[in-house]
Every structure is written in structure tokens, then in C-alpha cells.
Design a protein around this motif. Structure first.
Motif, PDB file in Angstrom:
ATOM      1  N   ILE A   4       5.682   0.214  -5.024  1.00 32.45           N
ATOM      2  CA  ILE A   4       6.397   0.447  -3.484  1.00 32.45           C
ATOM      3  C   ILE A   4       7.133  -0.399  -3.317  1.00 32.45           C
ATOM      4  O   ILE A   4       7.431  -1.399  -3.127  1.00 32.45           O
ATOM      5  N   HIS A   5       8.083   0.600  -2.742  1.00 35.13           N
ATOM      6  CA  HIS A   5       9.673  -0.571  -2.989  1.00 35.13           C
ATOM      7  C   HIS A   5       9.282  -0.998  -0.853  1.00 35.13           C
ATOM      8  O   HIS A   5       8.708  -0.356  -0.182  1.00 35.13           O
ATOM      9  N   PRO A   6       9.698  -2.075  -0.796  1.00 35.75           N
ATOM     10  CA  PRO A   6       9.198  -2.182   0.930  1.00 35.75           C
ATOM     11  C   PRO A   6       9.774  -1.320   1.471  1.00 35.75           C
ATOM     12  O   PRO A   6       9.601  -1.323   2.989  1.00 35.75           O
ATOM     13  N   THR A   7      10.863  -0.758   1.826  1.00 38.59           N
ATOM     14  CA  THR A   7      11.125   0.537   2.584  1.00 38.59           C
ATOM     15  C   THR A   7      10.309   1.763   2.942  1.00 38.59           C
ATOM     16  O   THR A   7      11.353   2.753   3.760  1.00 38.59           O
ATOM     17  N   ALA A   8       9.930   1.717   1.864  1.00 38.04           N
ATOM     18  CA  ALA A   8       9.375   2.985   1.193  1.00 38.04           C
ATOM     19  C   ALA A   8       7.718   3.377   2.703  1.00 38.04           C
ATOM     20  O   ALA A   8       7.239   2.109   2.937  1.00 38.04           O
ATOM     21  N   ILE A   9       7.975   4.222   3.052  1.00 33.42           N
ATOM     22  CA  ILE A   9       6.219   4.557   4.569  1.00 33.42           C
ATOM     23  C   ILE A   9       5.699   5.315   4.095  1.00 33.42           C
ATOM     24  O   ILE A   9       5.553   6.371   3.984  1.00 33.42           O
ATOM     25  N   ILE A  10       4.349   4.293   4.189  1.00 31.80           N
ATOM     26  CA  ILE A  10       3.038   5.295   2.740  1.00 31.80           C
ATOM     27  C   ILE A  10       1.915   5.415   4.108  1.00 31.80           C
ATOM     28  O   ILE A  10       1.527   4.185   4.072  1.00 31.80           O
ATOM     29  N   ASP A  11       1.316   6.751   4.197  1.00 30.79           N
ATOM     30  CA  ASP A  11       0.027   6.383   6.271  1.00 30.79           C
ATOM     31  C   ASP A  11      -0.747   5.897   5.098  1.00 30.79           C
ATOM     32  O   ASP A  11      -0.863   6.115   3.418  1.00 30.79           O
ATOM     33  N   SER A  12      -1.671   5.242   5.381  1.00 23.56           N
ATOM     34  CA  SER A  12      -2.650   4.414   4.888  1.00 23.56           C
ATOM     35  C   SER A  12      -3.487   5.003   4.479  1.00 23.56           C
ATOM     36  O   SER A  12      -4.875   4.585   3.618  1.00 23.56           O
ATOM     37  N   ARG A  13      -3.535   6.436   4.905  1.00 24.55           N
ATOM     38  CA  ARG A  13      -4.737   7.503   4.605  1.00 24.55           C
ATOM     39  C   ARG A  13      -3.999   8.089   2.659  1.00 24.55           C
ATOM     40  O   ARG A  13      -5.136   8.596   2.199  1.00 24.55           O
ATOM     41  N   ALA A  14      -3.341   7.791   3.226  1.00 24.78           N
ATOM     42  CA  ALA A  14      -3.135   8.396   1.746  1.00 24.78           C
ATOM     43  C   ALA A  14      -3.689   7.645  -0.105  1.00 24.78           C
ATOM     44  O   ALA A  14      -3.947   6.812   0.407  1.00 24.78           O
ATOM     45  N   GLU A  15      -3.826   8.854  -1.057  1.00 23.38           N
ATOM     46  CA  GLU A  15      -4.056   8.176  -1.479  1.00 23.38           C
ATOM     47  C   GLU A  15      -3.342   8.710  -3.918  1.00 23.38           C
ATOM     48  O   GLU A  15      -2.986   9.190  -3.768  1.00 23.38           O
ATOM     49  N   LEU A  16      -3.072   6.965  -3.559  1.00 22.50           N
ATOM     50  CA  LEU A  16      -2.350   6.699  -5.089  1.00 22.50           C
ATOM     51  C   LEU A  16      -2.662   5.435  -6.563  1.00 22.50           C
ATOM     52  O   LEU A  16      -3.517   4.862  -5.340  1.00 22.50           O
ATOM     53  N   ASP A  17      -2.184   6.481  -7.524  1.00 22.34           N
ATOM     54  CA  ASP A  17      -2.983   6.048  -7.849  1.00 22.34           C
ATOM     55  C   ASP A  17      -2.028   4.744  -8.343  1.00 22.34           C
ATOM     56  O   ASP A  17      -1.097   4.370  -7.972  1.00 22.34           O
ATOM     57  N   ASP A  18      -2.893   3.766  -8.778  1.00 22.39           N
ATOM     58  CA  ASP A  18      -2.065   2.420  -8.931  1.00 22.39           C
ATOM     59  C   ASP A  18      -1.348   2.301  -9.613  1.00 22.39           C
ATOM     60  O   ASP A  18      -0.007   1.286  -9.738  1.00 22.39           O
ATOM     61  N   SER A  19      -1.239   3.154 -10.669  1.00 20.79           N
ATOM     62  CA  SER A  19       0.104   2.849 -11.786  1.00 20.79           C
ATOM     63  C   SER A  19       1.789   3.485 -10.429  1.00 20.79           C
ATOM     64  O   SER A  19       2.770   4.672 -10.856  1.00 20.79           O
ATOM     65  N   VAL A  20       1.113   4.336  -9.478  1.00 25.24           N
ATOM     66  CA  VAL A  20       2.820   5.370  -9.198  1.00 25.24           C
ATOM     67  C   VAL A  20       3.078   4.558  -8.047  1.00 25.24           C
ATOM     68  O   VAL A  20       3.113   3.290  -8.279  1.00 25.24           O
ATOM     69  N   GLU A  21       4.687   5.285  -8.940  1.00 25.04           N
ATOM     70  CA  GLU A  21       6.239   3.871  -8.211  1.00 25.04           C
ATOM     71  C   GLU A  21       6.841   5.107  -7.292  1.00 25.04           C
ATOM     72  O   GLU A  21       7.112   6.273  -7.138  1.00 25.04           O
ATOM     73  N   VAL A  22       7.122   4.324  -6.135  1.00 27.16           N
ATOM     74  CA  VAL A  22       7.906   4.903  -4.747  1.00 27.16           C
ATOM     75  C   VAL A  22       9.053   3.858  -5.003  1.00 27.16           C
ATOM     76  O   VAL A  22       9.144   2.659  -4.726  1.00 27.16           O
ATOM     77  N   GLY A  23      10.174   4.794  -4.684  1.00 28.31           N
ATOM     78  CA  GLY A  23      10.874   4.329  -4.043  1.00 28.31           C
ATOM     79  C   GLY A  23      12.103   4.362  -2.355  1.00 28.31           C
ATOM     80  O   GLY A  23      10.612   4.589  -1.684  1.00 28.31           O
ATOM     81  N   ALA A  24      13.052   3.814  -2.234  1.00 31.01           N
ATOM     82  CA  ALA A  24      13.787   3.362  -1.626  1.00 31.01           C
ATOM     83  C   ALA A  24      13.256   4.649  -0.380  1.00 31.01           C
ATOM     84  O   ALA A  24      13.515   5.630  -0.916  1.00 31.01           O
ATOM     85  N   TYR A  25      13.329   4.053   0.756  1.00 33.29           N
ATOM     86  CA  TYR A  25      13.210   5.161   1.946  1.00 33.29           C
ATOM     87  C   TYR A  25      12.249   6.202   1.782  1.00 33.29           C
ATOM     88  O   TYR A  25      12.336   7.544   2.725  1.00 33.29           O
ATOM     89  N   SER A  26      11.116   5.965   1.333  1.00 34.15           N
ATOM     90  CA  SER A  26      10.232   7.563   0.706  1.00 34.15           C
ATOM     91  C   SER A  26       9.120   7.196   1.583  1.00 34.15           C
ATOM     92  O   SER A  26       8.695   6.106   2.154  1.00 34.15           O
TER      93      SER A  26
END
Length: 262
Positions: A4-26
Motif C-alpha cells: 500500500i502506497h503511503p499516500t493511499a487512504i484506506i478505511d480501517s473497516r475495508a477488507e483487503l487480502d494480504d496480497s493486494v496492491e494499492v497505488g498512490a492517492y487511491s
């Protein structure tokens, strides 16, 4: 580990598999679930009650799971479901469903959804489809498997497009397209069977010839649709190797509410 890019904003309640990639500002909302090995590029927004399967790829600037663009929507918790191995290119918009219909917009697996594709509320899209740039579905549209939507094709709400159909570039579609049929124009008109697509998918000569005959019964014989359906039933019996495909066309005619392109 999840990348997960440090600029991404992900709600703590979202459920992401450990292998998911999230780019900048998502941005990923609280009711989102994302399956294994899915890659979310930069500047992607995923919100709503959205469930995404495995091995998908989302390119930059897509808006996924937004509320339906429907004045009847009163904020009900409707959803969006996306299968596996879909390619979603830049600036795509997929909306959640409405309480007045299925409540869920569904997109199957192995689809190529190219730039600026719009899939509106309550649409049901199959698998192995290709939506070229700017292809647009209004609300409540049903699209079968292996359908190809060419660039800038637009589909009126509540229309249905059958399996293996082909919709040409700049087509304005206000009626249903039966399975295997090639439709194009403004307004759309039928132009035969999608023969090239069927060959690529391994349909036999006997199957294609039977579908050509089915097309002639519907479009070239002068029969009413009810008469054509009776003749299609006879064709099924006479061509057992193509009975399933011809039966698919006949069954589609039974479920068409808006009428077919003719």
C-alpha cells in the motif's frame, strides 16, 4: 504482505487480502472487500458495498462502487460485485445497484473494460466480454458472456444483449440484441451472425451454419416472431450438434421485453 502506497487512504473497516496492491492517492471505503492479488493503481476510488474478486487490475482514475445515478435512490445500502481477472482501464465508472431492481450491479470474470467505460446501476454483465473505449450501459442492462461492445456504443436502459453478440462502433442500441447477432448503426440494425467471433471461440461449421439458418428465420423469412420461434424449435431438432446454440436464441426471444433489433 499488502503493498500500500503511503499516500493511499484506506478505511480501517475495508477488507483487503494480504496480497493486494494499492497505488498512490487511491481511496478505499469502509464496505469494500478486495480479493487476492488484485492490483489497484494510483488515484482510484473504490466505495460503496463493493466486493472485488481475485487477480483484477484497476488502472488510474477509475471510480468504482459509487452511488447510482438515479433520482429514486434514497441512500439504501446497495452494492457492486466484480468477479476475477478483470482488466479495468483508465476513467471507468461502475455504479452500485438500486432498491428498485436487483440491488446489486454485477460484473463477471475475465472481462476487458477499457478506458471511460460506464456501467450503470443494476447492470448484469457476464464474463469474457470486451468493452472498448467509451462503451456505455444505462441502468438495468443485461449483457451476456463473450459480448463485444465497440467504442462509443451506447445502450438504453433495460436492454438485453445475448451471448456472443457484437455491437458496432457508435451504435445507439434501444432494443435487445439476440445471442450471436452483429448489430450496428444509429439506430441499431442487425447485420448477420458474429461469424468471426464464433470461429475464434471454436464453434464448428455445422454450428455456425445452423445459427445462420436461425438468423434467416428471424430476420429474412418474413415470419412473425412467434412463427420464427416455432421454426427455431424445428431447427433445434434437425441440427442436434447446434441445438444448444439455437435454443439459446429461441429462449432469448421468449424473455425479450423491449423487442429485438430488426
Amino acid at each position: 504482505m499488502t503493498i500500500i502506497h503511503p499516500t493511499a487512504i484506506i478505511d480501517s473497516r475495508a477488507e483487503l487480502d494480504d496480497s493486494v496492491e494499492v497505488g498512490a492517492y487511491s481511496i478505499i471505503g469502509p464496505n469494500v472487500r478486495v480479493g487476492a492479488r488484485t492490483r489497484i493503481g494510483p488515484h482510484v476510488v473504490i466505495d460503496g458495498h463493493t466486493t472485488i474478486g481475485c487477480d483484477n487490475q484497476f488502472f488510474q482514475f477509475s471510480s468504482i462502487g459509487g452511488p447510482p445515478q438515479d433520482k429514486k435512490h434514497g441512500g439504501e445500502p446497495t452494492g457492486l460485485e466484480i468477479g476475477d481477472r478483470n482488466l479495468v482501464r483508465e476513467f471507468c465508472t461502475f455504479n452500485c445497484g438500486t432498491a428498485q431492481d436487483a440491488g446489486v450491479t454485477r460484473i463477471g470474470s475475465d472481462n476487458w473494460l477499457l478506458a471511460y467505460v460506464h456501467i450503470a446501476h443494476d447492470c448484469q454483465v457476464g464474463s469474457n466480454t470486451i468493452f472498448s473505449n467509451n462503451a456505455t450501459l444505462a441502468g438495468h442492462v443485461h449483457v451476456g458472456d463473450w459480448v463485444i461492445m465497440s467504442g462509443f456504443a451506447a445502450v438504453h436502459q433495460f436492454c438485453k444483449i445475448g451471448d456472443h453478440a457484437f455491437v458496432g462502433m457508435n451504435t445507439s442500441l434501444t432494443q435487445d440484441v439476440p445471442p450471436f447477432v452483429l448489430a450496428s448503426g444509429h439506430p441499431a440494425e442487425p447485420h448477420g451472425i458474429n461469424i468471426e467471433g464464433l470461429k475464434r471461440r471454436g464453434f464448428s461449421r455445422e454450428q455456425i451454419n445452423a445459427l445462420r439458418n436461425a438468423y434467416k428465420l428471424i430476420y429474412k423469412s418474413g415470419l412473425t416472431l412467434e412463427q420464427a420461434k416455432q421454426e427455431l424449435a424445428a431447427l433445434e431438432a434437425a441440427a442436434p450438434e447446434a441445438a444448444a446454440a439455437v435454443g439459446l436464441m429461441r429462449g432469448f426471444l421468449d424473455t425479450s421485453n423491449r423487442g429485438i433489433v430488426r
